[in-house]
Design an enzyme around this catalytic site. Structure first.
Site, PDB file in Angstrom:
ATOM      1  NE  ARG A  80     -12.108   0.095  -0.737  1.00 14.17           N
ATOM      2  CZ  ARG A  80     -11.076  -0.726  -0.940  1.00 14.17           C
ATOM      3  NH1 ARG A  80     -11.268  -1.884  -1.528  1.00 14.17           N
ATOM      4  NH2 ARG A  80      -9.860  -0.366  -0.590  1.00 14.17           N
ATOM      5  NE  ARG A  93      -5.387  -6.773  -6.397  1.00 19.44           N
ATOM      6  CZ  ARG A  93      -6.326  -6.061  -5.754  1.00 19.44           C
ATOM      7  NH1 ARG A  93      -7.429  -6.621  -5.366  1.00 19.44           N
ATOM      8  NH2 ARG A  93      -6.120  -4.781  -5.501  1.00 19.44           N
ATOM      9  CG  ASP A 109      -5.944  -3.532   5.075  1.00 24.05           C
ATOM     10  OD1 ASP A 109      -5.062  -2.800   4.610  1.00 24.05           O
ATOM     11  OD2 ASP A 109      -7.155  -3.390   4.824  1.00 24.05           O
ATOM     12  CG  ASN A 116      -2.087  -1.058   0.906  1.00 27.25           C
ATOM     13  OD1 ASN A 116      -2.214  -1.580  -0.209  1.00 27.25           O
ATOM     14  ND2 ASN A 116      -2.837  -1.400   1.916  1.00 27.25           N
TER      15      ASN A 116
HETATM   16  C1  EPZ Z   1      -6.457   1.918   1.781  1.00 27.44           C
HETATM   17  O1  EPZ Z   1      -7.626   1.910   0.981  1.00 27.44           O
HETATM   18  C2  EPZ Z   1      -5.860   0.540   1.594  1.00 27.44           C
HETATM   19  N1  EPZ Z   1      -5.594   0.313   0.181  1.00 27.44           N
HETATM   20  C3  EPZ Z   1      -6.847  -0.522   2.099  1.00 27.44           C
HETATM   21  O2  EPZ Z   1      -6.160  -1.769   2.020  1.00 27.44           O
HETATM   22  C4  EPZ Z   1      -7.167  -0.244   3.553  1.00 27.44           C
HETATM   23  O3  EPZ Z   1      -8.141  -1.173   3.982  1.00 27.44           O
HETATM   24  C5  EPZ Z   1      -7.717   1.178   3.694  1.00 27.44           C
HETATM   25  O4  EPZ Z   1      -6.766   2.114   3.164  1.00 27.44           O
HETATM   26  C6  EPZ Z   1      -7.991   1.543   5.139  1.00 27.44           C
HETATM   27  O5  EPZ Z   1      -6.823   1.429   5.886  1.00 27.44           O
HETATM   28  C7  EPZ Z   1      -4.544   0.915  -0.387  1.00 27.44           C
HETATM   29  O6  EPZ Z   1      -3.805   1.624   0.264  1.00 27.44           O
HETATM   30  C8  EPZ Z   1      -4.339   0.657  -1.845  1.00 27.44           C
HETATM   31  P1  EPZ Z   1      -9.738   4.751   2.723  1.00 27.44           P
HETATM   32  P2  EPZ Z   1      -8.388   3.310   0.691  1.00 27.44           P
HETATM   33  O7  EPZ Z   1      -9.889   5.812   1.691  1.00 27.44           O
HETATM   34  O8  EPZ Z   1      -7.419   4.407   0.648  1.00 27.44           O
HETATM   35  C9  EPZ Z   1     -14.351   5.785   3.029  1.00 27.44           C
HETATM   36  C10 EPZ Z   1      -5.807  -3.988   1.376  1.00 27.44           C
HETATM   37  O9  EPZ Z   1      -6.383  -5.031   1.721  1.00 27.44           O
HETATM   38  N2  EPZ Z   1     -14.072   6.759   1.946  1.00 27.44           N
HETATM   39  O10 EPZ Z   1      -8.853   5.009   3.896  1.00 27.44           O
HETATM   40  O11 EPZ Z   1      -9.296   3.104  -0.472  1.00 27.44           O
HETATM   41  C11 EPZ Z   1     -14.223   4.341   2.577  1.00 27.44           C
HETATM   42  O12 EPZ Z   1     -15.435   3.885   2.022  1.00 27.44           O
HETATM   43  C12 EPZ Z   1      -6.638  -2.760   1.087  1.00 27.44           C
HETATM   44  O13 EPZ Z   1      -4.563  -3.829   1.271  1.00 27.44           O
HETATM   45  C13 EPZ Z   1     -15.071   7.644   1.556  1.00 27.44           C
HETATM   46  O14 EPZ Z   1     -16.177   7.616   2.074  1.00 27.44           O
HETATM   47  O15 EPZ Z   1      -9.265   3.420   2.017  1.00 27.44           O
HETATM   48  C14 EPZ Z   1     -13.885   3.622   3.860  1.00 27.44           C
HETATM   49  O16 EPZ Z   1     -15.085   3.362   4.568  1.00 27.44           O
HETATM   50  C15 EPZ Z   1      -8.132  -3.002   1.198  1.00 27.44           C
HETATM   51  N3  EPZ Z   1     -14.792   8.545   0.574  1.00 27.44           N
HETATM   52  C16 EPZ Z   1     -13.069   4.652   4.645  1.00 27.44           C
HETATM   53  O17 EPZ Z   1     -13.345   5.922   4.034  1.00 27.44           O
HETATM   54  C17 EPZ Z   1     -13.561   8.605  -0.039  1.00 27.44           C
HETATM   55  O18 EPZ Z   1     -13.369   9.476  -0.924  1.00 27.44           O
HETATM   56  C18 EPZ Z   1     -11.568   4.423   4.592  1.00 27.44           C
HETATM   57  O19 EPZ Z   1     -11.196   4.317   3.231  1.00 27.44           O
HETATM   58  C19 EPZ Z   1     -12.570   7.698   0.361  1.00 27.44           C
HETATM   59  C20 EPZ Z   1     -12.842   6.787   1.362  1.00 27.44           C
END
Ligand code: EPZ
Length: 417
Positions: A121, A396, A304, A23
């Site tokens: 997402r 992945r 995660d 990540n």
């Molecule tokens: C990152 O995803 C990681 N992926 C995820 O890991 C990880 O679970 C997540 O962060 C939380 O730690 C990568 O870094 C590629 P977020 P990301 O934006 O950035 C909501 C794995 O298994 N949200 O922090 O997409 C969202 O729905 C993956 O390695 C909005 O509402 O996660 C979630 O409920 C899976 N609007 C929360 O925020 C937005 O514009 C956190 O999502 C963005 C997010």
């Protein structure tokens, strides 16, 4: 298509060396676009998402070459091409191309992200940040179009603590005119890793890892060399597997501070933990106490790791409650664990897990971390062979998984379907 075959009941013993953080890698590679000269990234994990990203950069005219786990990226002749479809659709984190191309070229067209399918997402907070910086953002036929006459620094408050939005806005803001403040920013270590790379490229970013990040925009950034931080989620997965199989494993090349929430929970359960400077030894015990776990944003317990942790909690005595306050529906591994005899019920954001031994079964991973949970569950089963489908998801996030597990004494092999 392949599946993983697991003949469990063998305690994991030995040492496993953790690779660079997935990540981080999938944010650092697009970040290289912002430089006008060569960027070298060391300690990259050899994962499919990383390979897809290097393909995307080459499509845009960057020169990419590999030397072991080091990737050399020369972005000096890169151009901004629309990418409504193609490889970007195979990545969840293709959205980082938006911030990188917007920062470098003031325009981008990127197909909406794909990736893990445990729940929709959204990227509304990413878009909120780009618009605050002066970009016009439209969504046409499943692709996001971004364009800005000029990017100007802004004060941006994230309505949701989001890793992706924090990093993506940081990418674009490094090339904006003036200063940007991101408030209610995510604090994950991967954000600090990206800020460290960008500062080595000549950016001026302060406060990464705290809830307020300040970025002074620069008209140009230069190349550099950067080594990626270890993958705390991969490390945590092996720690959980060592505890679940009652083994004795040294997890090497980790930053123990990144794993504090997991380490504390494992100790609370009665798992033996020895913390060294850059490694953690996990010593399994014959029985574990039940515990309650809350998956939260960093530095809380990582979402995660909640699915792998669910498998370990099936080995604890009594009833544990595991809640995920980051994602509301990340329990696709539960029905599969129930097929293995687990006694779990999901109520809203919580899984209620009653300690109970598991049996071999044919199960299928629906996403990356659910896959890890099913592998760990299979490793605990004394009799029979567990078959885990959906290996493409697992690959992945875990490079060399079968090799590493076999070196730790597990009887695991891939079988073509
Ligand atoms: C990152 O995803 C990681 N992926 C995820 O890991 C990880 O679970 C997540 O962060 C939380 O730690 C990568 O870094 C590629 P977020 P990301 O934006 O950035 C909501 C794995 O298994 N949200 O922090 O997409 C969202 O729905 C993956 O390695 C909005 O509402 O996660 C979630 O409920 C899976 N609007 C929360 O925020 C937005 O514009 C956190 O999502 C963005 C997010």
């Amino acid at each position: 298509m392949e599946k993983l075959m697991i003949s469990g009941g063998r305690p994991l013993q030995g040492t496993v060396t953790i690779s660079g953080a997935k990540n981080s890698a999938i944010a650092l590679i697009p970040a290289a676009i912002l430089a006008e000269s060569e960027v070298i990234l060391d300690n990259l994990p050899l994962l499919s998402d990383v390979a897809v990203y290097s393909e995307i950069l080459e499509e845009l005219g960057a020169t990419v070459s590999w030397d072991g786990n080091s990737m050399r990226i020369d972005p000096s002749h890169i151009i901004s091409l629309p990418m409504p479809n193609g490889p970007v659709k195979n990545l969840r984190a293709s959205y980082y191309m938006m911030g990188a191309l917007l920062g470098r070229f003031k325009e981008a067209t990127i197909g909406l992200p794909g990736g893990c399918n445990f729940e929709p997402r959204p990227i509304d907070q990413h878009i909120k940040g780009f618009e605050a910086l002066g970009a016009t953002v439209t969504n046409e036929h499943g692709a996001i179009h971004l364009h800005a006459k000029e990017l100007k620094g802004a004060k941006i408050y994230l309505d949701v603590v989001s890793v992706g939005a924090t990093i993506n806005i940081m990418l674009a803001a490094t090339r904006a005119k003036g200063s940007t403040i991101i408030e209610n920013a995510a604090k994950e270590p991967e954000i600090i890793d990206v800020a460290t790379l960008l500062n080595s490229m000549g950016a001026s970013i302060k406060g990464a890892g705290t809830e307020t990040i300040r970025i002074e925009g620069k008209s140009e950034l230069h190349g550099c060399r950067h080594s990626i931080i270890p993958d705390r989620i991969q490390a945590g997965t092996y720690m959980i597997a060592a505890a679940a199989t009652r083994g004795n494993v040294l997890i090497d090349n980790v930053i123990p501070k990144h794993l504090e929430a997991l380490t504390a929970k494992l100790i609370e359960m009665g798992v033996g933990i020895e913390e060294l400077d850059e490694s953690i030894r996990v010593i399994g015990k014959p029985s574990y106490e039940h515990v309650d776990v809350k998956a939260l944003v960093y530095p809380g317990f990582a979402t995660d790791l909640q699915s792998p942790m669910t498998s370990l909690l099936t080995q604890a005595q009594g009833v544990s409650v595991l809640s995920d306050f980051v994602y509301s529906n990340r329990f696709k591994h539960v029905p599969e664990l129930i097929r293995m005899g687990a006694k779990i019920r999901v109520e809203g954001r919580s899984a209620i897990i009653e300690g109970h031994s598991l049996n071999a079964a044919k199960v299928k991973a629906a996403d990356l971390r659910a896959g890890a949970a099913l592998v760990i569950a299979g490793l605990t089963v004394e009799e029979g062979v567990t078959e885990v489908g959906g290996v493409e998801f697992i690959d992945r996030g875990y490079d060399n998984l079968v090799t590493n597990l076999r070196e730790l004494g597990a009887d695991v092999w891939r079988q073509t379907l």
